[in-house]
Design a protein around this motif. Structure first.
Motif, short mmCIF file in Angstrom:
data_model
loop_
_atom_site.label_atom_id
_atom_site.label_comp_id
_atom_site.label_asym_id
_atom_site.label_seq_id
_atom_site.Cartn_x
_atom_site.Cartn_y
_atom_site.Cartn_z
N ARG A 1 -4.54 -1.70 -14.30
CA ARG A 1 -3.54 -2.49 -15.01
C ARG A 1 -3.32 -3.84 -14.32
NH1 ARG A 1 -1.83 2.64 -14.84
NH2 ARG A 1 -1.51 3.71 -16.83
N ASP A 2 -3.38 -3.81 -13.00
CA ASP A 2 -3.17 -5.04 -12.24
C ASP A 2 -3.72 -4.86 -10.83
OD1 ASP A 2 -1.21 -3.49 -10.88
OD2 ASP A 2 0.35 -4.19 -12.26
N LYS A 3 -3.62 -5.90 -10.04
CA LYS A 3 -4.16 -5.88 -8.68
C LYS A 3 -3.42 -4.87 -7.80
CE LYS A 3 -3.23 -9.35 -5.98
NZ LYS A 3 -3.19 -10.68 -5.35
N LYS A 4 -2.14 -4.70 -8.03
CA LYS A 4 -1.35 -3.78 -7.21
C LYS A 4 -1.80 -2.34 -7.42
CE LYS A 4 2.81 -4.77 -6.31
NZ LYS A 4 4.24 -5.08 -6.44
N GLU A 5 -2.14 -1.99 -8.65
CA GLU A 5 -2.63 -0.63 -8.90
C GLU A 5 -3.94 -0.39 -8.16
OE1 GLU A 5 -4.44 0.74 -12.77
OE2 GLU A 5 -2.57 1.88 -12.84
N LEU A 6 -4.79 -1.40 -8.12
CA LEU A 6 -6.05 -1.32 -7.37
C LEU A 6 -5.76 -1.15 -5.88
CD1 LEU A 6 -9.07 -1.59 -6.85
CD2 LEU A 6 -8.87 -4.05 -7.25
N TYR A 7 -4.82 -1.92 -5.36
CA TYR A 7 -4.43 -1.81 -3.95
C TYR A 7 -3.94 -0.40 -3.64
CZ TYR A 7 -1.62 -2.39 0.28
OH TYR A 7 -1.08 -2.25 1.53
N LYS A 8 -3.12 0.16 -4.52
CA LYS A 8 -2.61 1.51 -4.31
C LYS A 8 -3.74 2.53 -4.21
CE LYS A 8 1.88 1.00 -6.64
NZ LYS A 8 2.71 1.43 -7.81
N GLU A 9 -4.77 2.36 -5.02
CA GLU A 9 -5.89 3.29 -4.98
C GLU A 9 -6.68 3.14 -3.69
OE1 GLU A 9 -9.89 4.25 -7.59
OE2 GLU A 9 -7.99 3.90 -8.64
N LEU A 10 -6.81 1.92 -3.19
CA LEU A 10 -7.52 1.71 -1.92
C LEU A 10 -6.76 2.37 -0.77
CD1 LEU A 10 -8.57 -2.04 -2.32
CD2 LEU A 10 -10.03 -0.02 -2.58
N VAL A 11 -5.44 2.24 -0.77
CA VAL A 11 -4.63 2.88 0.26
C VAL A 11 -4.74 4.40 0.14
CG1 VAL A 11 -2.28 3.22 1.14
CG2 VAL A 11 -3.02 0.95 0.41
N ALA A 12 -4.70 4.91 -1.09
CA ALA A 12 -4.83 6.35 -1.31
C ALA A 12 -6.16 6.87 -0.80
CB ALA A 12 -4.68 6.66 -2.79
N ASP A 13 -7.23 6.11 -0.97
CA ASP A 13 -8.56 6.53 -0.49
C ASP A 13 -8.55 6.74 1.02
OD1 ASP A 13 -9.60 6.43 -3.04
OD2 ASP A 13 -10.64 4.51 -2.76
N ILE A 14 -7.89 5.84 1.73
CA ILE A 14 -7.83 5.95 3.19
C ILE A 14 -7.04 7.20 3.58
CG2 ILE A 14 -6.89 4.90 5.28
CD1 ILE A 14 -7.57 2.18 4.08
N TYR A 15 -5.90 7.41 2.95
CA TYR A 15 -5.08 8.57 3.32
C TYR A 15 -5.73 9.88 2.90
CZ TYR A 15 -1.16 6.17 5.37
OH TYR A 15 -0.37 5.45 6.23
N ASN A 16 -6.51 9.87 1.84
CA ASN A 16 -7.23 11.08 1.45
C ASN A 16 -8.26 11.46 2.51
OD1 ASN A 16 -5.85 11.47 -0.95
ND2 ASN A 16 -7.31 10.30 -2.16
N THR A 17 -8.83 10.45 3.16
CA THR A 17 -9.75 10.71 4.27
C THR A 17 -9.02 11.42 5.40
OG1 THR A 17 -11.12 8.78 3.74
CG2 THR A 17 -11.25 9.62 6.00
N VAL A 18 -7.80 10.97 5.67
CA VAL A 18 -7.01 11.54 6.76
C VAL A 18 -6.49 12.94 6.38
CG1 VAL A 18 -4.91 11.24 8.14
CG2 VAL A 18 -6.35 9.27 7.62
N LEU A 19 -6.16 13.14 5.11
CA LEU A 19 -5.62 14.42 4.67
C LEU A 19 -6.67 15.51 4.56
CD1 LEU A 19 -3.07 13.41 1.90
CD2 LEU A 19 -2.59 14.96 3.80
#
Length: 213
Positions: A58-76
């Motif tokens: 929808r926008d750049k912020k939604e993309l940013y949220k997914e990038l952050v989620a990818d990192i935390y999924n690695t940690v989880l």
């Protein structure tokens, strides 16, 4: 654009296209910062039209949220390997390949390794996440959402040992452990170039296990 209009990639070509957008965003946000990297620039870097960009996000912020989620999924990820481990002690190997249920020592060590992996995953982008979290409550909440999930997962692991633990407040203990690991890994990667990563992992594991039992 409504929620139903956002494309969920299922075919290989679509998934590859979306990944190119994510890779481009990671690169530009790391180099220029989140605010300076526009959606148009990201689309151009990814080799897609701006219309294609907005078909996935929808926008750049939604993309940013997914990038952050990818990192935390690695940690989880290691948390899913630690269901009802059989004992609090174990032999930590390197590389870590223990199959099946893990001891608490192995679980902590594997978690520390995953945090290191997360910090190695575009270190410059990690710095941008930290910077945005300090600048804005809105961006801090994006990160805190994942940190709360991480604390919840680790608290659940500790609950399997509640009769053996020296600590009684498992949620606070989880918070202290995760915060300590994050600070140690952050300093090792950002200020010491990743030197002594193995030693830090082992000593940090020993410290945490001694605190718990």
């Amino acid at each position: 654009m409504g929620e139903k209009d956002i494309r969920i990639p299922k075919q290989k070509r679509s998934m590859e296209k979306k990944q190119r957008i994510k890779d481009a965003a990671m690169k530009l946000m790391s180099e220029k910062g989140y605010h300076a990297a526009s959606s148009n620039e990201i689309a151009k870097e990814a080799g897609v039209s701006i219309g294609t960009f907005y078909s996935y996000y929808r926008d750049k912020k939604e993309l940013y949220k997914e990038l952050v989620a990818d990192i935390y999924n690695t940690v989880l990820a290691p948390m899913n390997l630690s269901e009802a481990p059989p004992s609090k002690t174990g032999t930590v190997s390197d590389p870590f390949d223990a199959p099946g249920n893990l001891s608490i020592e192995e679980t902590v060590y594997l978690y520390i390794q995953s945090v290191f992996k997360g910090h190695e995953y575009e270190t410059a982008f990690q710095r941008e996440i930290a910077s945005l979290s300090e600048q804005s409550d809105e961006f801090r909440e994006i990160e805190m959402f994942h940190k709360r999930n991480l604390t919840k997962a680790f608290t659940s692991i500790l609950s399997a040992y509640k009769d053996e633990l020296k600590v009684s407040d498992l949620k606070t203990a989880s918070y202290l452990i995760l915060t300590t690991v994050e600070a140690a890994v952050h300093d090792t990667m950002f200020h010491n170039g990743g030197k002594n990563k193995k030693a830090v992992s082992r000593e940090l594991t020993a410290m945490i296990v001694a605190y718990l039992f």
